[in-house]
Design a protein around this motif. Structure first.
Motif, PDB file in Angstrom:
ATOM      1  N   ILE A 299       0.781  -1.240  -0.031  1.00 51.92           N
ATOM      2  CA  ILE A 299       0.089  -0.119  -0.042  1.00 51.92           C
ATOM      3  C   ILE A 299       0.877   1.231  -0.100  1.00 51.92           C
ATOM      4  O   ILE A 299       0.493   2.272  -0.627  1.00 51.92           O
ATOM      5  CB  ILE A 299      -0.955   0.284   1.218  1.00 51.92           C
ATOM      6  CG1 ILE A 299      -2.115  -1.131   1.215  1.00 51.92           C
ATOM      7  CG2 ILE A 299      -1.558   1.206   1.533  1.00 51.92           C
ATOM      8  CD1 ILE A 299      -3.038  -1.198   2.064  1.00 51.92           C
ATOM      9  N   HIS A 300       1.973   1.221   0.709  1.00 52.27           N
ATOM     10  CA  HIS A 300       2.737   2.251   0.696  1.00 52.27           C
ATOM     11  C   HIS A 300       4.132   2.352  -0.319  1.00 52.27           C
ATOM     12  O   HIS A 300       5.194   3.034   0.102  1.00 52.27           O
ATOM     13  CB  HIS A 300       3.383   2.411   2.241  1.00 52.27           C
ATOM     14  CG  HIS A 300       2.557   2.767   3.316  1.00 52.27           C
ATOM     15  ND1 HIS A 300       2.038   4.211   3.448  1.00 52.27           N
ATOM     16  CD2 HIS A 300       1.725   1.951   4.234  1.00 52.27           C
ATOM     17  CE1 HIS A 300       1.119   4.119   4.334  1.00 52.27           C
ATOM     18  NE2 HIS A 300       0.987   3.050   4.806  1.00 52.27           N
ATOM     19  N   ASN A 301       3.906   1.680  -1.260  1.00 51.32           N
ATOM     20  CA  ASN A 301       4.864   1.364  -2.204  1.00 51.32           C
ATOM     21  C   ASN A 301       6.342   0.800  -1.607  1.00 51.32           C
ATOM     22  O   ASN A 301       7.452   1.224  -2.337  1.00 51.32           O
ATOM     23  CB  ASN A 301       4.978   2.854  -3.042  1.00 51.32           C
ATOM     24  CG  ASN A 301       3.683   3.039  -3.771  1.00 51.32           C
ATOM     25  OD1 ASN A 301       3.163   2.134  -4.432  1.00 51.32           O
ATOM     26  ND2 ASN A 301       3.384   4.401  -3.850  1.00 51.32           N
ATOM     27  N   ILE A 302       6.487   0.269  -0.766  1.00 46.05           N
ATOM     28  CA  ILE A 302       7.637  -0.486  -0.311  1.00 46.05           C
ATOM     29  C   ILE A 302       7.570  -2.038  -0.489  1.00 46.05           C
ATOM     30  O   ILE A 302       6.655  -2.765  -0.251  1.00 46.05           O
ATOM     31  CB  ILE A 302       7.544  -0.564   1.542  1.00 46.05           C
ATOM     32  CG1 ILE A 302       7.598   1.102   1.734  1.00 46.05           C
ATOM     33  CG2 ILE A 302       8.753  -1.047   1.824  1.00 46.05           C
ATOM     34  CD1 ILE A 302       7.201   1.150   3.308  1.00 46.05           C
ATOM     35  N   GLN A 303       8.688  -2.270  -1.276  1.00 46.38           N
ATOM     36  CA  GLN A 303       8.769  -3.905  -1.867  1.00 46.38           C
ATOM     37  C   GLN A 303       9.414  -4.567  -0.572  1.00 46.38           C
ATOM     38  O   GLN A 303      10.432  -4.252  -0.179  1.00 46.38           O
ATOM     39  CB  GLN A 303       9.760  -3.740  -2.954  1.00 46.38           C
ATOM     40  CG  GLN A 303      10.098  -4.876  -3.543  1.00 46.38           C
ATOM     41  CD  GLN A 303       8.649  -5.899  -4.217  1.00 46.38           C
ATOM     42  OE1 GLN A 303       7.850  -5.288  -4.839  1.00 46.38           O
ATOM     43  NE2 GLN A 303       8.718  -6.960  -3.926  1.00 46.38           N
ATOM     44  N   PRO A 304       8.563  -5.571   0.054  1.00 42.30           N
ATOM     45  CA  PRO A 304       9.452  -6.351   1.107  1.00 42.30           C
ATOM     46  C   PRO A 304      10.403  -7.173   0.476  1.00 42.30           C
ATOM     47  O   PRO A 304      10.319  -7.530  -0.631  1.00 42.30           O
ATOM     48  CB  PRO A 304       8.209  -7.081   1.590  1.00 42.30           C
ATOM     49  CG  PRO A 304       6.855  -6.690   0.868  1.00 42.30           C
ATOM     50  CD  PRO A 304       7.239  -6.144  -0.324  1.00 42.30           C
ATOM     51  N   GLY A 305      11.467  -7.234   1.328  1.00 40.41           N
ATOM     52  CA  GLY A 305      12.579  -8.041   0.897  1.00 40.41           C
ATOM     53  C   GLY A 305      14.059  -7.250   1.455  1.00 40.41           C
ATOM     54  O   GLY A 305      13.790  -6.468   2.194  1.00 40.41           O
ATOM     55  N   PRO A 306      15.057  -7.718   1.056  1.00 40.87           N
ATOM     56  CA  PRO A 306      16.358  -7.365   1.744  1.00 40.87           C
ATOM     57  C   PRO A 306      16.714  -5.831   1.319  1.00 40.87           C
ATOM     58  O   PRO A 306      17.332  -5.085   2.052  1.00 40.87           O
ATOM     59  CB  PRO A 306      17.503  -8.013   0.786  1.00 40.87           C
ATOM     60  CG  PRO A 306      16.814  -8.675  -0.514  1.00 40.87           C
ATOM     61  CD  PRO A 306      15.457  -8.875   0.012  1.00 40.87           C
ATOM     62  N   GLN A 307      16.137  -5.343   0.287  1.00 42.67           N
ATOM     63  CA  GLN A 307      16.231  -3.717   0.069  1.00 42.67           C
ATOM     64  C   GLN A 307      15.834  -3.049   0.963  1.00 42.67           C
ATOM     65  O   GLN A 307      16.156  -1.696   1.098  1.00 42.67           O
ATOM     66  CB  GLN A 307      15.965  -3.494  -1.540  1.00 42.67           C
ATOM     67  CG  GLN A 307      14.437  -3.749  -1.573  1.00 42.67           C
ATOM     68  CD  GLN A 307      13.897  -4.922  -2.130  1.00 42.67           C
ATOM     69  OE1 GLN A 307      14.683  -5.946  -1.823  1.00 42.67           O
ATOM     70  NE2 GLN A 307      12.906  -5.336  -2.567  1.00 42.67           N
ATOM     71  N   VAL A 308      14.791  -3.343   1.835  1.00 37.55           N
ATOM     72  CA  VAL A 308      14.136  -2.495   2.875  1.00 37.55           C
ATOM     73  C   VAL A 308      15.350  -2.029   3.812  1.00 37.55           C
ATOM     74  O   VAL A 308      15.311  -0.717   4.194  1.00 37.55           O
ATOM     75  CB  VAL A 308      13.024  -3.241   3.769  1.00 37.55           C
ATOM     76  CG1 VAL A 308      12.594  -2.503   4.668  1.00 37.55           C
ATOM     77  CG2 VAL A 308      11.865  -3.711   2.630  1.00 37.55           C
ATOM     78  N   MET A 309      16.002  -2.742   4.170  1.00 40.02           N
ATOM     79  CA  MET A 309      17.176  -2.421   5.091  1.00 40.02           C
ATOM     80  C   MET A 309      18.126  -1.238   4.644  1.00 40.02           C
ATOM     81  O   MET A 309      18.507  -0.487   5.250  1.00 40.02           O
ATOM     82  CB  MET A 309      18.051  -3.612   5.369  1.00 40.02           C
ATOM     83  CG  MET A 309      18.773  -3.281   6.991  1.00 40.02           C
ATOM     84  SD  MET A 309      20.114  -4.572   7.178  1.00 40.02           S
ATOM     85  CE  MET A 309      19.048  -5.778   8.101  1.00 40.02           C
ATOM     86  N   THR A 310      18.514  -1.363   3.412  1.00 39.35           N
ATOM     87  CA  THR A 310      19.371  -0.536   2.902  1.00 39.35           C
ATOM     88  C   THR A 310      18.730   0.871   2.115  1.00 39.35           C
ATOM     89  O   THR A 310      19.134   1.811   2.407  1.00 39.35           O
ATOM     90  CB  THR A 310      20.185  -1.057   1.477  1.00 39.35           C
ATOM     91  OG1 THR A 310      19.230  -1.846   0.691  1.00 39.35           O
ATOM     92  CG2 THR A 310      21.284  -2.106   2.063  1.00 39.35           C
ATOM     93  N   SER A 311      17.581   0.701   1.607  1.00 40.34           N
ATOM     94  CA  SER A 311      16.753   1.707   1.044  1.00 40.34           C
ATOM     95  C   SER A 311      15.957   2.602   2.113  1.00 40.34           C
ATOM     96  O   SER A 311      15.585   3.805   1.995  1.00 40.34           O
ATOM     97  CB  SER A 311      15.960   1.397  -0.167  1.00 40.34           C
ATOM     98  OG  SER A 311      14.843   0.560   0.183  1.00 40.34           O
TER      99      SER A 311
END
Length: 503
Positions: free
Chosen positions: A341-353
Motif C-alpha cells: 500500500i505504501h509502495n515498499i517492496q518487502p525484501g532485503p532492499q528495505v534495510m538499505t533503502s
C-alpha cells in the motif's frame, strides 16, 4: 558496533511522539482484540489495512506490528478467565490457565502469562536485530530462480505446519493460488479469469478476501456460540504476584518456550500458533517435580511455556518478511499488503533503502513489549469488565467498520459485496474445519512465484534446468521435497496430528 549504531537509529525513530502514539494504539488494539473472543489479529489487521493509507509507512507498520504481538498478550486473559481462547495461539493456555482460575489462582496465571510474554518478546526482538542484517546480505545473492524455490519451500512449509488435515491444507493453498491468477497477465496485458467483470481485471482485492474470510467469517462463527458458555471469573483475580514456588516452576518453562518459539517463528508456516502447541507438548513430556500440580489441573508451566513461545514466535516471524520478503504466516502476509500500500517492496532492499523504517520497527517492538506489561497486568480490571459485554452488541459495530474500511479502499460498492461473499465462504471453511491461513499465503505468494518463475525462464531462454543447476535454488527445492516426504510418512503424520490436539 554496527548493531548498536543501527539500534540507536531505530530508537531515535521509535521515540518520536507520533510513533510512540501509534505503538501504544497498536498495543492497546492488540490487547483489546486478544481479550475479545473471536477477533484475532488477522481479522483486525485486515479491517485496519485501508485506514493505514493516510499514515506514514513507519507509523503504519509499527501500529500493525503492535496489534499482532499485543493480541498474543490479550488472548491469554480470555483463555484464563473465560475458558475461551481470545486468540488462536492461546488455545493451549486454556487447558491449565482456566483450571488455575477455578482454584482462585487467576492472578498468578495472568502474571505468569504476562511476564513470560514480556521476556520472550524482548529476546525475540533481540534475535531479529542480530540475525536480520546477515540474512539480508545472503538475500542479495538471490535471483528469480532462488526466489521461486524459496516460495515453493514457504508454501510446503505452510502445509506441513498447518493444524488439521494435510489434504485440507493443500486444498487451501491451491485455492489461494487460483485466486491469485485472477486479473491481468503481467507479460501480455490480457485479462484472465475476470469473467468480463471490469472490477476483476485488477485481480481479487486482497483486503476483501482477508476481511471476508477472517473478519466476517469469524463473526458468523462466533454468533453461533451460545452466550451461556461464557463464565467470567471476575471475583477470582487477586494477588497477581506468583509465589516463590511458582517462579521456580515457571522460569525454566519460559526459557524453553522462548527458545522453541524463536526457532519455530522463523520457519515458513510457523509463528505463534505452532510455537504454543509445541511448547505445551514439550512441557508435558518433561517430568513433574515433587508436589507439582499435574498438567490439565492448573500447572503454571502449562501457562508460562506456551505464552512465552507464542510471543517469541510472533516476533521472529518478522525475520523472513523483513530480510527475504517472504511472509511465513497469515499475519505477515497482511504486513506485505500494508507495505505494498505504501509502495515498499518487502525484501532485503528495505534495510538499505529504508533503514529508518527497518530499525524503527525493530526498536518499537521493545517499547511495545514494555507497554503491554503495563496494559495487561495493572489494568486487568478493565479487561474483565469488557469481557462481560454481550457479543451480540459488539458484532454490528465490527461489521459496519469492516464495510466502511473496504469501501474506502477504492470507493467502490463492489468491494463490499466481495467481502460479504468471502464472509460466507469463510464461515463454510470454519464449518468444514479448513484453516484459511494457507489460502492467504497462496494468494500472496502465487503471483510472486509466477513472476519469478517467468523471469527465471526468460533469463535461461526457457530452460527449466535453471531451477536445479543453481546451487542455492536446488538446495531450497531439495529441502522442500524432503519436508514433503517426511510429513507424508505414516509415523510422522500420526505424531503431527497428536501435536495439534489440546486434550
Amino acid at each position: 558496533m554496527d548493531l548498536i549504531t543501527n539500534l540507536s537509529t531505530g530508537f531515535e525513530v521509535a521515540f518520536t511522539a507520533q510513533n510512540l502514539l501509534y505503538a501504544f494504539m497498536g498495543c492497546l488494539l492488540g490487547t483489546l482484540i486478544g481479550v475479545l473472543p473471536g477477533l484475532g489479529p488477522v481479522a483486525t489487521i485486515a479491517m485496519l489495512l485501508p485506514t493505514t493509507y493516510a499514515l506514514p509507512p513507519t507509523a503504519a507498520l509499527i501500529m500493525l506490528a503492535g496489534i499482532y504481538y499485543g493480541a498474543q498478550y490479550g488472548g491469554s486473559t480470555t483463555a484464563i478467565l473465560v475458558n475461551l481462547p481470545g486468540e488462536s495461539s492461546s488455545v493451549v493456555t486454556v487447558i491449565d490457565g482456566y483450571q488455575m482460575a477455578r482454584k482462585g489462582r487467576a492472578g498468578p496465571a495472568l502474571a505468569a502469562a504476562g511476564l513470560g510474554s514480556f521476556f520472550a518478546g524482548c529476546v525475540g526482538t533481540l534475535i531479529i536485530a542480530a540475525f536480520a542484517p546477515p540474512l539480508t546480505e545472503i538475500a542479495f545473492k538471490f535471483g528469480p530462480a532462488e526466489y521461486f524455490s524459496l516460495m515453493v519451500l514457504g508454501l510446503i512449509g505452510a502445509v506441513v505446519m498447518a493444524s488439521g488435515s494435510l489434504l485440507k491444507a493443500i486444498t487451501m493453498i491451491l485455492v489461494g493460488l487460483a485466486f491469485g491468477l485472477v486479473g491481468t497477465d503481467v507479460n501480455s496485458g490480457v485479462a484472465r479469469y475476470s469473467f468480463d467483470i471490469p472490477e476483476l481485471t485488477d485481480g481479487i482485492s486482497f483486503i476483501a478476501i482477508a476481511m471476508g474470510v477472517f473478519g466476517y467469517g469469524e463473526i458468523i462463527a462466533n454468533l453461533a456460540v451460545p452466550e451461556e458458555k461464557r463464565e467470567v471469573f471476575t471475583d477470582k483475580v487477586s494477588g497477581l504476584m506468583p509465589t516463590k514456588e511458582d517462579f521456580k516452576h515457571m522460569t525454566p518453562a519460559v526459557l524453553r518456550g522462548t527458545a522453541l518459539g524463536s526457532a519455530l517463528g522463523i520457519l515458513p508456516g510457523g509463528g505463534a500458533l505452532l510455537s504454543a502447541f509445541a511448547a505445551y507438548t514439550l512441557e508435558k513430556k518433561s517430568r513433574l517435580r515433587p508436589g507439582e500440580v499435574p498438567f490439565g489441573q492448573g500447572n503454571i508451566r502449562g501457562v508460562a511455556g506456551p505464552e512465552a513461545a507464542n510471543n517469541a514466535g510472533a516476533q521472529t516471524s518478522f525475520i523472513p518478511l523483513l530480510t527475504l520478503g517472504i511472509p511465513p504466516n497469515a499475519v505477515m502476509a497482511l504486513m506485505v499488503g500494508a507495505m505494498t500500500i505504501h509502495n515498499i517492496q518487502p525484501g532485503p532492499q528495505v534495510m538499505t533503502s529504508n533503514p529508518e523504517l527497518f530499525w524503527g520497527l525493530i526498536a518499537s517492538m521493545w517499547i511495545g513489549n514494555l507497554m503491554l506489561v503495563i496494559l495487561n497486568l495493572p489494568m486487568i480490571g478493565l479487561w474483565i469488565k469488557l469481557l462481560s459485554i454481550p457479543y451480540k452488541w459488539l458484532f454490528p459495530a465490527i461489521v459496519l467498520f469492516c464495510a466502511i474500511g473496504v469501501y474506502s479502499e477504492n470507493n467502490n460498492t463492489f468491494e463490499i459485496w466481495m467481502v460479504a461473499i468471502f464472509g460466507v465462504i469463510g464461515y463454510l471453511f470454519h464449518k468444514l474445519s479448513c484453516e484459511p491461513a494457507p489460502l492467504l499465503l497462496g494468494l500472496i505468494l502465487g503471483p510472486m512465484m509466477e513472476e519469478n518463475l517467468r523471469r527465471a525462464l526468460l533469463l535461461s531462454r526457457g530452460d527449466w534446468g535453471v531451477l536445479v543447476t543453481r546451487p542455492l535454488s536446488a538446495s531450497l527445492l531439495a529441502v522442500a521435497a524432503l519436508l514433503l516426504v517426511i510429513v507424508l510418512l505414516p509415523a510422522v503424520s500420526k505424531t503431527r496430528e497428536k501435536a495439534f490436539v489440546e486434550d
